[in-house]
Write a protein that holds these residues in place. Sequence first.
Motif, PDB file in Angstrom:
ATOM      1  N   SER A  22       0.853  -1.183   0.000  1.00 43.44           N
ATOM      2  CA  SER A  22       0.000   0.000   0.000  1.00 43.44           C
ATOM      3  C   SER A  22       0.891   1.236   0.000  1.00 43.44           C
ATOM      4  N   PRO A  23       0.356   2.423  -0.343  1.00 42.37           N
ATOM      5  CA  PRO A  23       1.208   3.627  -0.359  1.00 42.37           C
ATOM      6  C   PRO A  23       1.827   3.874   1.014  1.00 42.37           C
ATOM      7  N   GLY A  24       3.150   3.831   1.067  1.00 42.90           N
ATOM      8  CA  GLY A  24       3.833   4.021   2.344  1.00 42.90           C
ATOM      9  C   GLY A  24       4.218   5.455   2.613  1.00 42.90           C
ATOM     10  N   ILE A  25       4.321   6.273   1.568  1.00 39.50           N
ATOM     11  CA  ILE A  25       4.684   7.680   1.733  1.00 39.50           C
ATOM     12  C   ILE A  25       3.766   8.532   0.870  1.00 39.50           C
ATOM     13  N   THR A  40      -4.444   6.025  -3.290  1.00 40.61           N
ATOM     14  CA  THR A  40      -5.115   4.857  -3.860  1.00 40.61           C
ATOM     15  C   THR A  40      -4.389   3.583  -3.477  1.00 40.61           C
ATOM     16  N   LYS A  41      -5.154   2.605  -2.994  1.00 39.03           N
ATOM     17  CA  LYS A  41      -4.641   1.259  -2.769  1.00 39.03           C
ATOM     18  C   LYS A  41      -5.658   0.278  -3.334  1.00 39.03           C
ATOM     19  N   ILE A  42      -5.321  -0.311  -4.462  1.00 40.86           N
ATOM     20  CA  ILE A  42      -6.132  -1.381  -5.048  1.00 40.86           C
ATOM     21  C   ILE A  42      -5.223  -2.601  -5.116  1.00 40.86           C
ATOM     22  N   ASN A  43      -5.539  -3.613  -4.345  1.00 38.02           N
ATOM     23  CA  ASN A  43      -4.673  -4.779  -4.197  1.00 38.02           C
ATOM     24  C   ASN A  43      -5.575  -5.995  -4.009  1.00 38.02           C
ATOM     25  N   LEU A  59      -1.333   1.605  -7.084  1.00 39.67           N
ATOM     26  CA  LEU A  59      -1.090   2.558  -6.000  1.00 39.67           C
ATOM     27  C   LEU A  59      -0.889   3.937  -6.612  1.00 39.67           C
ATOM     28  N   GLN A  60      -1.324   4.959  -5.897  1.00 38.17           N
ATOM     29  CA  GLN A  60      -1.016   6.328  -6.320  1.00 38.17           C
ATOM     30  C   GLN A  60      -1.096   7.257  -5.130  1.00 38.17           C
ATOM     31  N   PHE A  77       4.954  16.079  -6.973  1.00 37.98           N
ATOM     32  CA  PHE A  77       4.843  15.068  -8.018  1.00 37.98           C
ATOM     33  C   PHE A  77       3.699  14.103  -7.718  1.00 37.98           C
ATOM     34  N   ARG A  78       3.257  13.449  -8.769  1.00 36.03           N
ATOM     35  CA  ARG A  78       2.310  12.341  -8.661  1.00 36.03           C
ATOM     36  C   ARG A  78       3.076  11.053  -8.927  1.00 36.03           C
ATOM     37  N   VAL A  79       2.817  10.038  -8.119  1.00 36.59           N
ATOM     38  CA  VAL A  79       3.436   8.728  -8.322  1.00 36.59           C
ATOM     39  C   VAL A  79       2.324   7.700  -8.488  1.00 36.59           C
ATOM     40  N   ILE A  80       2.425   6.906  -9.547  1.00 38.32           N
ATOM     41  CA  ILE A  80       1.449   5.851  -9.820  1.00 38.32           C
ATOM     42  C   ILE A  80       2.206   4.544 -10.034  1.00 38.32           C
ATOM     43  N   VAL A  81       1.735   3.489  -9.401  1.00 40.80           N
ATOM     44  CA  VAL A  81       2.340   2.167  -9.534  1.00 40.80           C
ATOM     45  C   VAL A  81       1.291   1.194 -10.057  1.00 40.80           C
ATOM     46  N   VAL A  82       1.635   0.443 -11.093  1.00 40.16           N
ATOM     47  CA  VAL A  82       0.802  -0.676 -11.565  1.00 40.16           C
ATOM     48  C   VAL A  82       1.702  -1.906 -11.587  1.00 40.16           C
ATOM     49  N   ALA A  83       1.293  -2.960 -10.916  1.00 41.04           N
ATOM     50  CA  ALA A  83       2.155  -4.136 -10.794  1.00 41.04           C
ATOM     51  C   ALA A  83       1.314  -5.400 -10.664  1.00 41.04           C
ATOM     52  N   GLU A  84       1.963  -6.519 -10.941  1.00 43.41           N
ATOM     53  CA  GLU A  84       1.273  -7.815 -10.915  1.00 43.41           C
ATOM     54  C   GLU A  84       2.224  -8.885 -10.401  1.00 43.41           C
ATOM     55  N   THR A  85       1.701  -9.798  -9.597  1.00 46.82           N
ATOM     56  CA  THR A  85       2.499 -10.921  -9.120  1.00 46.82           C
ATOM     57  C   THR A  85       2.051 -12.194  -9.815  1.00 46.82           C
ATOM     58  N   ASN A  86       2.994 -13.098 -10.001  1.00 47.90           N
ATOM     59  CA  ASN A  86       2.676 -14.355 -10.680  1.00 47.90           C
ATOM     60  C   ASN A  86       2.106 -15.377  -9.708  1.00 47.90           C
TER      61      ASN A  86
END
Length: 453
Positions: A22-25, A40-43, A59-60, A77-86
């Motif tokens: 989740s967004p830590g900072i 944003t936390k979508i997990n 995350l954003q 700044f804006r930070v956006i993360v899109v990621a996927e685990t196998n």
Amino acid sequence: MDYTHIGWIPCINGHLDYGLMSPGISGSFTNKKLQDPKTTKINYGFLKQYDHHARRIILQSKLDWKDSNTKGCDGRFRVIVVAETNESENLDERNLQGKLFIYPLAQEPKLTKDGESSLPWFEHIHKAKPLHKKISSKLTPAEWEGIQTDLNRHYNSVVKNLSKNFDKYIEQHFYEISFSVDPRGFTKLKLTNSLSKVAENKAYLAIRQAFYYIKYSLHSHKHHYIEEDSLTTIVPYEAESPDAVGLKLLGQLKRELTSIKRTYSSGGQKAFGEEQGIISYMNSLCASLKSARYLKPSTYNREKEYLNSLSNSFYVQSGKRDRRDKSESDIRSNYRTYVAWAFSLVSILWLVVIKGFVKYPDTTKFEVPGGLPLQLILVVVFLLCSVYLYVNLVKRKVENTLNTEGLIAWVEKNYIVEDKKFRRNQLVRIFKAVATVIATVLVIVALDYAVSH
């Protein structure tokens, strides 16, 4: 992908839990000017049940990275993360892969009347957030399947818009960083937007900030000092020299331990007690480096020997420090008792014996010779003399005790060359202490005599 940098996310147990990401900072670090209540936390588990280990993550958050007072410089700044685990039944083979986007808030268009961004990726993020809030163990399989399908659709749309349409909306000063995190915490990164548009120093800063954002999204510091987390940062990644990469990561923690050891040697207290936490980090890091083949078995065994020696060395230094502190505490406590008894005795003599020989006027029993000001001066002088005696006696006793327990006093007592000098210094110290006591008594008696006559 040919990653350019690597860092280690502290992971004591050897396996990260991506489901907790989740967004830590967010917001400002040094002030409260930038608030961000809409992170944003979508997990969620995108293949099977909602808590399945194969996850998709969005995350954003907004950040203020401005660290100077330069006018006209905006660090928002804006930070956006899109990621996927196998999906994998083997904990050692569960990896997180994705992209992180950084761009200035000033590049975003104005918000709509509803207070939402008109950027295409935010359109799907805004639709995905209420769906994510519905996730719970109370959902039926059919209900969860519907929510999961919608979340997957919005996730794919966010990824598509960020990957293909990003530079259409954000014209300049934006960064796209691809990353991969393995379960042991090793995070590889690469700046994947046009390097020709980004200076080398800015590219490094962007990659480093991306690493910290990912790091604090996956790891929180609840049982140790926050400074311990900031010790590990990125280093250049060389696929052909994994052993060199491992030593560079380990060297970051070694440098801090060396600094702490120097602080101990100089008698400082700032780093007291922190070394064992860092050594624990290093033990976990060594095990992970060996498991991920960033350290050869021979190098791993050598580093473990160094760690054992370091740990033993710090235990010895801590023991010396504890004994020294205990000696000083005992000495101060004893001399506080001596001074208190002396003060009590003088006070009793003053009130009972000396004052009995003083002739008071008959006009009032509250009137004293010299008046209240002179009596207060007398008390203050006595207190100052007592404090001076206490401080100097304690200082002398502590110094003598520590020297006696150490090598210096042993050399001075056993070598003829230093023996005369040592004895002379001792006599001078004793003379000063006795002279101070006599002077204090004489001052008190003289003042009292002057008051009485």
